[in-house]
Design a protein around this motif. Structure first.
Motif, PDB file in Angstrom:
ATOM      1  N   SER A 179       7.210 -62.522  -3.144  1.00  0.00           N
ATOM      2  CA  SER A 179       5.797 -62.666  -3.492  1.00  0.00           C
ATOM      3  C   SER A 179       4.930 -62.831  -2.253  1.00  0.00           C
ATOM      4  CB  SER A 179       5.605 -63.868  -4.415  1.00  0.00           C
ATOM      5  OG  SER A 179       4.219 -64.086  -4.635  1.00  0.00           O
ATOM      6  N   VAL A 180       3.791 -62.136  -2.263  1.00  0.00           N
ATOM      7  CA  VAL A 180       2.844 -62.264  -1.158  1.00  0.00           C
ATOM      8  C   VAL A 180       1.982 -63.510  -1.319  1.00  0.00           C
ATOM      9  CG1 VAL A 180       2.741 -59.785  -0.779  1.00  0.00           C
ATOM     10  CG2 VAL A 180       1.135 -60.848  -2.361  1.00  0.00           C
ATOM     11  N   GLY A 181       2.175 -64.249  -2.412  1.00  0.00           N
ATOM     12  CA  GLY A 181       1.401 -65.457  -2.634  1.00  0.00           C
ATOM     13  C   GLY A 181       1.649 -66.528  -1.596  1.00  0.00           C
ATOM     14  N   GLN A 182       2.759 -66.394  -0.843  1.00  0.00           N
ATOM     15  CA  GLN A 182       3.089 -67.383   0.180  1.00  0.00           C
ATOM     16  C   GLN A 182       2.200 -67.239   1.409  1.00  0.00           C
ATOM     17  OE1 GLN A 182       6.993 -66.507   1.834  1.00  0.00           O
ATOM     18  NE2 GLN A 182       6.686 -64.359   1.373  1.00  0.00           N
ATOM     19  N   LEU A 183       1.470 -66.130   1.539  1.00  0.00           N
ATOM     20  CA  LEU A 183       0.611 -65.910   2.693  1.00  0.00           C
ATOM     21  C   LEU A 183      -0.600 -66.824   2.643  1.00  0.00           C
ATOM     22  CD1 LEU A 183       0.650 -62.003   2.781  1.00  0.00           C
ATOM     23  CD2 LEU A 183       1.969 -63.551   4.213  1.00  0.00           C
ATOM     24  N   SER A 184      -1.110 -67.168   3.816  1.00  0.00           N
ATOM     25  CA  SER A 184      -2.316 -67.976   3.892  1.00  0.00           C
ATOM     26  C   SER A 184      -3.508 -67.121   3.454  1.00  0.00           C
ATOM     27  CB  SER A 184      -2.533 -68.476   5.315  1.00  0.00           C
ATOM     28  OG  SER A 184      -2.862 -67.387   6.166  1.00  0.00           O
ATOM     29  N   PRO A 185      -4.622 -67.758   3.060  1.00  0.00           N
ATOM     30  CA  PRO A 185      -5.811 -66.982   2.684  1.00  0.00           C
ATOM     31  C   PRO A 185      -6.262 -66.023   3.779  1.00  0.00           C
ATOM     32  CG  PRO A 185      -6.062 -69.263   1.989  1.00  0.00           C
ATOM     33  CD  PRO A 185      -4.795 -69.202   2.816  1.00  0.00           C
ATOM     34  N   ALA A 186      -6.219 -66.453   5.040  1.00  0.00           N
ATOM     35  CA  ALA A 186      -6.629 -65.588   6.149  1.00  0.00           C
ATOM     36  C   ALA A 186      -5.720 -64.366   6.243  1.00  0.00           C
ATOM     37  CB  ALA A 186      -6.611 -66.365   7.459  1.00  0.00           C
ATOM     38  N   GLU A 187      -4.413 -64.571   6.088  1.00  0.00           N
ATOM     39  CA  GLU A 187      -3.468 -63.459   6.148  1.00  0.00           C
ATOM     40  C   GLU A 187      -3.702 -62.481   5.000  1.00  0.00           C
ATOM     41  OE1 GLU A 187       0.377 -65.627   8.302  1.00  0.00           O
ATOM     42  OE2 GLU A 187       0.131 -65.753   6.124  1.00  0.00           O
ATOM     43  N   GLN A 188      -3.976 -63.012   3.823  1.00  0.00           N
ATOM     44  CA  GLN A 188      -4.212 -62.144   2.665  1.00  0.00           C
ATOM     45  C   GLN A 188      -5.464 -61.294   2.864  1.00  0.00           C
ATOM     46  OE1 GLN A 188      -3.848 -63.838  -1.271  1.00  0.00           O
ATOM     47  NE2 GLN A 188      -2.431 -65.420  -0.586  1.00  0.00           N
ATOM     48  N   VAL A 189      -6.517 -61.913   3.373  1.00  0.00           N
ATOM     49  CA  VAL A 189      -7.760 -61.174   3.606  1.00  0.00           C
ATOM     50  C   VAL A 189      -7.551 -60.062   4.624  1.00  0.00           C
ATOM     51  CG1 VAL A 189     -10.080 -61.364   4.591  1.00  0.00           C
ATOM     52  CG2 VAL A 189      -9.291 -63.061   2.939  1.00  0.00           C
ATOM     53  N   GLN A 190      -6.897 -60.375   5.733  1.00  0.00           N
ATOM     54  CA  GLN A 190      -6.718 -59.386   6.793  1.00  0.00           C
ATOM     55  C   GLN A 190      -5.776 -58.257   6.360  1.00  0.00           C
ATOM     56  OE1 GLN A 190      -8.725 -59.326   8.970  1.00  0.00           O
ATOM     57  NE2 GLN A 190      -9.221 -61.294   9.862  1.00  0.00           N
ATOM     58  N   LEU A 191      -4.699 -58.600   5.655  1.00  0.00           N
ATOM     59  CA  LEU A 191      -3.775 -57.557   5.197  1.00  0.00           C
ATOM     60  C   LEU A 191      -4.440 -56.627   4.188  1.00  0.00           C
ATOM     61  CD1 LEU A 191      -0.253 -59.267   4.853  1.00  0.00           C
ATOM     62  CD2 LEU A 191      -1.108 -57.759   6.655  1.00  0.00           C
ATOM     63  N   PHE A 192      -5.262 -57.200   3.307  1.00  0.00           N
ATOM     64  CA  PHE A 192      -5.961 -56.344   2.344  1.00  0.00           C
ATOM     65  C   PHE A 192      -6.956 -55.446   3.069  1.00  0.00           C
ATOM     66  CE2 PHE A 192      -8.971 -55.354  -1.092  1.00  0.00           C
ATOM     67  CZ  PHE A 192      -8.073 -54.911  -2.054  1.00  0.00           C
ATOM     68  N   GLY A 193      -7.619 -55.966   4.104  1.00  0.00           N
ATOM     69  CA  GLY A 193      -8.523 -55.137   4.892  1.00  0.00           C
ATOM     70  C   GLY A 193      -7.787 -54.022   5.612  1.00  0.00           C
ATOM     71  N   ILE A 194      -6.598 -54.333   6.142  1.00  0.00           N
ATOM     72  CA  ILE A 194      -5.770 -53.307   6.795  1.00  0.00           C
ATOM     73  C   ILE A 194      -5.363 -52.244   5.789  1.00  0.00           C
ATOM     74  CG2 ILE A 194      -3.480 -52.920   7.806  1.00  0.00           C
ATOM     75  CD1 ILE A 194      -3.808 -55.624   9.232  1.00  0.00           C
ATOM     76  N   LEU A 195      -4.986 -52.680   4.601  1.00  0.00           N
ATOM     77  CA  LEU A 195      -4.608 -51.723   3.552  1.00  0.00           C
ATOM     78  C   LEU A 195      -5.770 -50.793   3.223  1.00  0.00           C
ATOM     79  CD1 LEU A 195      -2.476 -50.952   1.293  1.00  0.00           C
ATOM     80  CD2 LEU A 195      -3.811 -52.439  -0.197  1.00  0.00           C
ATOM     81  N   GLN A 196      -6.966 -51.354   3.056  1.00  0.00           N
ATOM     82  CA  GLN A 196      -8.127 -50.535   2.716  1.00  0.00           C
ATOM     83  C   GLN A 196      -8.403 -49.487   3.791  1.00  0.00           C
ATOM     84  OE1 GLN A 196     -10.830 -53.947   2.069  1.00  0.00           O
ATOM     85  NE2 GLN A 196     -11.219 -53.140   0.043  1.00  0.00           N
ATOM     86  N   GLU A 197      -8.389 -49.927   5.053  1.00  0.00           N
ATOM     87  CA  GLU A 197      -8.666 -49.002   6.160  1.00  0.00           C
ATOM     88  C   GLU A 197      -7.602 -47.919   6.244  1.00  0.00           C
ATOM     89  OE1 GLU A 197     -11.047 -47.527   8.982  1.00  0.00           O
ATOM     90  OE2 GLU A 197     -11.457 -49.484   8.096  1.00  0.00           O
ATOM     91  N   SER A 198      -6.340 -48.312   6.081  1.00  0.00           N
ATOM     92  CA  SER A 198      -5.234 -47.353   6.198  1.00  0.00           C
ATOM     93  C   SER A 198      -5.256 -46.328   5.067  1.00  0.00           C
ATOM     94  CB  SER A 198      -3.898 -48.099   6.180  1.00  0.00           C
ATOM     95  OG  SER A 198      -3.818 -49.024   7.245  1.00  0.00           O
ATOM     96  N   ILE A 199      -5.452 -46.796   3.843  1.00  0.00           N
ATOM     97  CA  ILE A 199      -5.454 -45.878   2.703  1.00  0.00           C
ATOM     98  C   ILE A 199      -6.646 -44.942   2.769  1.00  0.00           C
ATOM     99  CG2 ILE A 199      -5.591 -45.743   0.200  1.00  0.00           C
ATOM    100  CD1 ILE A 199      -2.881 -46.661   1.330  1.00  0.00           C
ATOM    101  N   THR A 200      -7.779 -45.445   3.236  1.00  0.00           N
ATOM    102  CA  THR A 200      -8.951 -44.577   3.409  1.00  0.00           C
ATOM    103  C   THR A 200      -8.635 -43.457   4.394  1.00  0.00           C
ATOM    104  OG1 THR A 200     -10.478 -46.401   2.944  1.00  0.00           O
ATOM    105  CG2 THR A 200     -11.362 -44.506   4.125  1.00  0.00           C
ATOM    106  N   ASN A 201      -7.942 -43.781   5.488  1.00  0.00           N
ATOM    107  CA  ASN A 201      -7.539 -42.758   6.458  1.00  0.00           C
ATOM    108  C   ASN A 201      -6.592 -41.739   5.835  1.00  0.00           C
ATOM    109  OD1 ASN A 201      -9.040 -43.895   8.520  1.00  0.00           O
ATOM    110  ND2 ASN A 201      -7.350 -45.142   9.282  1.00  0.00           N
ATOM    111  N   VAL A 202      -5.666 -42.230   5.018  1.00  0.00           N
ATOM    112  CA  VAL A 202      -4.708 -41.332   4.365  1.00  0.00           C
ATOM    113  C   VAL A 202      -5.445 -40.330   3.476  1.00  0.00           C
ATOM    114  CG1 VAL A 202      -2.848 -41.198   2.665  1.00  0.00           C
ATOM    115  CG2 VAL A 202      -2.769 -42.941   4.448  1.00  0.00           C
TER     116      VAL A 202
END
Length: 277
Positions: A179-202
Motif C-alpha cells: 500500500s502507498v498509504g505508508q507514504l508521507s503526505p509530501a511524498e504522496q503529493v510529489q509522486l502524484f505530480g510526477i505521475l501527472q507530468e510523466s503521463i502527460t508526456n506519454v
C-alpha cells in the motif's frame, strides 16, 4: 467512550469511589486507619480518580481539536485551489482562446494574400497556443478535483490513469506490491505530480499503446520504496533531461524534494522512469 459519557463519568465515578471508600473507612477500617490519615487518603483517591477519568476527556478533546484544525487547513487549501482555478479559467484560458481566434484570422488573411511562409509560421503559433490551452485546462482540472481528501492515493492514481490514458485509447496497468498509504503526505503529493507530468508526456510524445505504473516498498523498512512508470512508446534521448525538455527537469526537482533518486532509461519500445528512495 464518547465525550458526553466521559463528562457524566467525571461526576459519578469519583463520588461512587469516595463513597465506597468512606463506607469502608468508617466500618472495616475505623480502628485501623486514623482520622487524619484517612482524610489524606480520601483526598489522594479523589484526585487520582478524577485525573484518570479527566485524562480520557482531555485526550478526546485534544483529538477533536486536532481534527478540526486539519479540517480548517484543508478547507483553506481547497478555497485557494478553487480561486486559482477561477483565475486560470477566467483570465488565462480566455486570453489564450481570444489569441487563438486572432491568430486564425491573421492566418486566413495571409492565405488570401498568398503569403504561405507567414501563414505557416502563424500555424505553428496556433499549435503552440492549443498546447498551452490543453496544459492550462489540465491544470484547472487538477485544481478542481481535490487530491487531498476523499479517495486515497491508490484510488487517485487509478482514476487519473483511467481518465488520461483510457480516454486516449492507451492500455494501462497499476501494480501495487504494498500500500502507498505508508507514504508521507509530501511524498504522496510529489509522486502524484510526477505521475501527472510523466503521463502527460506519454500521451503527447510517446505514441505508446501500453503504460505500466508500479509501486513497491521494502517490507522491513517502509522508508525504502520504488515508483516506476513504464511505456512501450518510441522513446527519446535521455540527454533531454539536461536540456529541460518534456518537463523532466520538473520531475527531477520533485524527486529531489522528497530525497529520492530519479533514473530514466529509454529506447524504442521501452521507456522507464524510476523514482527510488
Amino acid at each position: 467512550m464518547v465525550p458526553s459519557r466521559i463528562k457524566v463519568s467525571l461526576f459519578l465515578i469519583p463520588a461512587i469511589v469516595i463513597g465506597l471508600f468512606e463506607t469502608l473507612r468508617h466500618t472495616l477500617l475505623e480502628n485501623i486507619l486514623p482520622t487524619e490519615l484517612g482524610n489524606w487518603v480520601t483526598a489522594c483517591i479523589d484526585a487520582g480518580v478524577i485525573a484518570l477519568v479527566a485524562r480520557k476527556l482531555f485526550l478526546a478533546y485534544a483529538k477533536k481539536e486536532q481534527e478540526l484544525s486539519q479540517e480548517k487547513a484543508s478547507r483553506a487549501v481547497l478555497e485557494e485551489r478553487e480561486r486559482l482555478a477561477r483565475v486560470l479559467h477566467d483570465q488565462i484560458a480566455q486570453s489564450i482562446f481570444y489569441a487563438g481566434v486572432q491568430v486564425t484570422a491573421a492566418k486566413t488573411m495571409c492565405l488570401d494574400h498568398a503569403d504561405k511562409t507567414l501563414a505557416h509560421n502563424l500555424n505553428d503559433v496556433l499549435l503552440s497556443l492549443r498546447e498551452i490551452d490543453e496544459n492550462v485546462r489540465q491544470a484547472i482540472f487538477n485544481l478542481k478535483h481535490n487530491t487531498m481528501e476523499g479517495a486515497n492515493l491508490e484510488d487517485r492514481i487509478r482514476t487519473f490513469l483511467e481518465k488520461t490514458l483510457s480516454g486516449n485509447d492507451i492500455a494501462w496497468d497499476f501494480q501495487v506490491a504494498r500500500s502507498v498509504g505508508q507514504l508521507s503526505p509530501a511524498e504522496q503529493v510529489q509522486l502524484f505530480g510526477i505521475l501527472q507530468e510523466s503521463i502527460t508526456n506519454v500521451v503527447k510524445h510517446a505514441r505508446a499503446t501500453q503504460v505500466t505504473v508500479t509501486f513497491s516498498a521494502d517490507e522491513e523498512n517502509s522508508g525504502h520504496w520504488s515508483f516506476m512508470i513504464q511505456d512501450n512508446g518510441i522513446g527519446f534521448n535521455t540527454d533531454a533531461v539536461r536540456d529541460g525538455r518534456y518537463g523532466l527537469d520538473i520531475i527531477a526537482s520533485r524527486a529531489r524534494d522528497i530525497a529520492a533518486t530519479l533514473t530514466i532509461q529509454s529506447r524504442h519500445g521501452d521507456t522507464r522512469l524510476h523514482i527510488r528512495r
